[in-house]
Motif scaffolding. Structure first.
Motif, PDB file in Angstrom:
ATOM      1  N   THR A 263       0.826  -1.213   0.000  1.00  0.00           N
ATOM      2  CA  THR A 263       0.000   0.000   0.000  1.00  0.00           C
ATOM      3  C   THR A 263       0.856   1.257   0.000  1.00  0.00           C
ATOM      4  O   THR A 263       0.487   2.250  -0.614  1.00  0.00           O
ATOM      5  CB  THR A 263      -0.964   0.032   1.202  1.00  0.00           C
ATOM      6  N   LYS A 264       2.011   1.218   0.663  1.00  0.00           N
ATOM      7  CA  LYS A 264       2.900   2.388   0.685  1.00  0.00           C
ATOM      8  C   LYS A 264       3.482   2.622  -0.708  1.00  0.00           C
ATOM      9  O   LYS A 264       3.498   3.749  -1.199  1.00  0.00           O
ATOM     10  CB  LYS A 264       4.018   2.194   1.698  1.00  0.00           C
ATOM     11  N   VAL A 265       3.964   1.569  -1.348  1.00  0.00           N
ATOM     12  CA  VAL A 265       4.522   1.698  -2.696  1.00  0.00           C
ATOM     13  C   VAL A 265       3.449   2.161  -3.670  1.00  0.00           C
ATOM     14  O   VAL A 265       3.685   3.018  -4.514  1.00  0.00           O
ATOM     15  CB  VAL A 265       5.155   0.364  -3.157  1.00  0.00           C
ATOM     16  N   LEU A 266       2.261   1.604  -3.528  1.00  0.00           N
ATOM     17  CA  LEU A 266       1.146   1.973  -4.390  1.00  0.00           C
ATOM     18  C   LEU A 266       0.826   3.461  -4.261  1.00  0.00           C
ATOM     19  O   LEU A 266       0.672   4.168  -5.254  1.00  0.00           O
ATOM     20  CB  LEU A 266      -0.075   1.132  -4.027  1.00  0.00           C
ATOM     21  N   ALA A 267       0.758   3.946  -3.037  1.00  0.00           N
ATOM     22  CA  ALA A 267       0.456   5.361  -2.799  1.00  0.00           C
ATOM     23  C   ALA A 267       1.557   6.261  -3.362  1.00  0.00           C
ATOM     24  O   ALA A 267       1.270   7.302  -3.965  1.00  0.00           O
ATOM     25  CB  ALA A 267       0.282   5.607  -1.305  1.00  0.00           C
ATOM     26  N   GLU A 268       2.814   5.868  -3.180  1.00  0.00           N
ATOM     27  CA  GLU A 268       3.926   6.665  -3.692  1.00  0.00           C
ATOM     28  C   GLU A 268       3.923   6.705  -5.222  1.00  0.00           C
ATOM     29  O   GLU A 268       4.154   7.753  -5.823  1.00  0.00           O
ATOM     30  CB  GLU A 268       5.259   6.104  -3.191  1.00  0.00           C
ATOM     31  N   GLU A 269       3.663   5.572  -5.841  1.00  0.00           N
ATOM     32  CA  GLU A 269       3.629   5.498  -7.299  1.00  0.00           C
ATOM     33  C   GLU A 269       2.478   6.338  -7.842  1.00  0.00           C
ATOM     34  O   GLU A 269       2.636   7.062  -8.832  1.00  0.00           O
ATOM     35  CB  GLU A 269       3.497   4.045  -7.751  1.00  0.00           C
ATOM     36  N   LYS A 270       1.331   6.255  -7.208  1.00  0.00           N
ATOM     37  CA  LYS A 270       0.173   7.031  -7.651  1.00  0.00           C
ATOM     38  C   LYS A 270       0.446   8.529  -7.523  1.00  0.00           C
ATOM     39  O   LYS A 270       0.122   9.306  -8.419  1.00  0.00           O
ATOM     40  CB  LYS A 270      -1.071   6.637  -6.849  1.00  0.00           C
ATOM     41  N   GLU A 271       1.074   8.930  -6.440  1.00  0.00           N
ATOM     42  CA  GLU A 271       1.402  10.343  -6.237  1.00  0.00           C
ATOM     43  C   GLU A 271       2.388  10.833  -7.310  1.00  0.00           C
ATOM     44  O   GLU A 271       2.234  11.934  -7.855  1.00  0.00           O
ATOM     45  CB  GLU A 271       2.000  10.563  -4.847  1.00  0.00           C
ATOM     46  N   ALA A 272       3.374  10.020  -7.641  1.00  0.00           N
ATOM     47  CA  ALA A 272       4.349  10.391  -8.675  1.00  0.00           C
ATOM     48  C   ALA A 272       3.666  10.559 -10.030  1.00  0.00           C
ATOM     49  O   ALA A 272       3.956  11.507 -10.774  1.00  0.00           O
ATOM     50  CB  ALA A 272       5.455   9.349  -8.760  1.00  0.00           C
ATOM     51  N   LEU A 273       2.753   9.651 -10.358  1.00  0.00           N
ATOM     52  CA  LEU A 273       2.022   9.750 -11.623  1.00  0.00           C
ATOM     53  C   LEU A 273       1.139  10.992 -11.665  1.00  0.00           C
ATOM     54  O   LEU A 273       1.019  11.640 -12.703  1.00  0.00           O
ATOM     55  CB  LEU A 273       1.190   8.495 -11.862  1.00  0.00           C
ATOM     56  N   GLU A 274       0.508  11.303 -10.545  1.00  0.00           N
ATOM     57  CA  GLU A 274      -0.352  12.481 -10.492  1.00  0.00           C
ATOM     58  C   GLU A 274       0.456  13.758 -10.721  1.00  0.00           C
ATOM     59  O   GLU A 274       0.006  14.667 -11.420  1.00  0.00           O
ATOM     60  CB  GLU A 274      -1.105  12.536  -9.167  1.00  0.00           C
ATOM     61  N   LYS A 275       1.678  13.817 -10.159  1.00  0.00           N
ATOM     62  CA  LYS A 275       2.539  14.985 -10.388  1.00  0.00           C
ATOM     63  C   LYS A 275       2.925  15.094 -11.853  1.00  0.00           C
ATOM     64  O   LYS A 275       2.942  16.184 -12.420  1.00  0.00           O
ATOM     65  CB  LYS A 275       3.799  14.886  -9.521  1.00  0.00           C
ATOM     66  N   GLU A 276       3.253  13.967 -12.472  1.00  0.00           N
ATOM     67  CA  GLU A 276       3.598  13.958 -13.894  1.00  0.00           C
ATOM     68  C   GLU A 276       2.399  14.396 -14.739  1.00  0.00           C
ATOM     69  O   GLU A 276       2.551  15.145 -15.705  1.00  0.00           O
ATOM     70  CB  GLU A 276       4.064  12.565 -14.314  1.00  0.00           C
ATOM     71  N   LEU A 277       1.209  13.950 -14.361  1.00  0.00           N
ATOM     72  CA  LEU A 277       0.001  14.356 -15.096  1.00  0.00           C
ATOM     73  C   LEU A 277      -0.237  15.862 -15.002  1.00  0.00           C
ATOM     74  O   LEU A 277      -0.693  16.477 -15.971  1.00  0.00           O
ATOM     75  CB  LEU A 277      -1.222  13.607 -14.576  1.00  0.00           C
ATOM     76  N   LEU A 278       0.071  16.447 -13.858  1.00  0.00           N
ATOM     77  CA  LEU A 278      -0.093  17.895 -13.715  1.00  0.00           C
ATOM     78  C   LEU A 278       0.767  18.640 -14.732  1.00  0.00           C
ATOM     79  O   LEU A 278       0.321  19.627 -15.328  1.00  0.00           O
ATOM     80  CB  LEU A 278       0.257  18.349 -12.295  1.00  0.00           C
ATOM     81  N   LYS A 279       1.987  18.155 -14.958  1.00  0.00           N
ATOM     82  CA  LYS A 279       2.851  18.761 -15.978  1.00  0.00           C
ATOM     83  C   LYS A 279       2.223  18.618 -17.368  1.00  0.00           C
ATOM     84  O   LYS A 279       2.252  19.546 -18.171  1.00  0.00           O
ATOM     85  CB  LYS A 279       4.231  18.093 -15.974  1.00  0.00           C
ATOM     86  N   ASN A 280       1.658  17.460 -17.633  1.00  0.00           N
ATOM     87  CA  ASN A 280       1.030  17.223 -18.937  1.00  0.00           C
ATOM     88  C   ASN A 280      -0.204  18.095 -19.132  1.00  0.00           C
ATOM     89  O   ASN A 280      -0.445  18.611 -20.231  1.00  0.00           O
ATOM     90  CB  ASN A 280       0.663  15.746 -19.089  1.00  0.00           C
TER      91      ASN A 280
END
Length: 145
Positions: A55-72
């Motif tokens: 769950t920790k890795v999942l949350a971290e990965e999701k947060e990283a993707l969300e930041k990348e999406l903000l740039k997009n």
């Protein structure tokens, strides 16, 4: 273009080809006055083998993707596109890109990079791109470097 695309899905994963797919998606969405959906998928299978708490890795990965999406999203809006919808999903990227999100959002064009971050696995499992081309219910544009 012959089709009057109204809902365009671009799969983004941070790779160079995904960045090119984004640029094509923005240009086509502007030309067609279409809604642009930006999809990032947390590959549940890839992180389930992690030695850290799932769950920790999942949350971290999701947060990283969300930041990348903000740039997009920022890029798309700077290019003059008004209707941009980000989607972050957890699951199998092949299925999410090829069928689940397109069917849920009535997508009529999917744009993907020819290769993504997982180039090494592609020889063993088959690429996400080829799966999307074979399985999608709509047209697929494959973008290469």
């Amino acid at each position: 273009m012959l089709n009057n695309y109204k809902s365009i899905l671009v799969a983004v994963d941070g790779s160079k080809n995904a960045e090119l797919a984004l640029k094509h998606g923005v240009a086509i969405a502007k030309e067609k006055n279409a809604t642009l959906y930006l999809l990032s998928v947390v590959d549940e299978n890839a992180i389930s083998h992690s030695s850290y708490a799932f769950t920790k890795v999942l949350a971290e990965e999701k947060e990283a993707l969300e930041k990348e999406l903000l740039k997009n999203i920022y890029y798309a809006t700077e290019e003059g596109l008004n209707d941009v919808k980000p989607i972050v999903e957890i699951g199998n990227p092949k299925e999410m890109i090829a069928t689940i999100v397109p069917e849920n959002q009535a997508i009529d064009l999917i744009i993907v990079g020819a290769t993504g971050k997982g180039k090494i696995q592609s020889s063993q499992l088959g690429t996400t791109t080829s799966y999307v081309v074979q399985s999608a219910p709509c047209n697929v544009l494959v973008v290469k470097e």
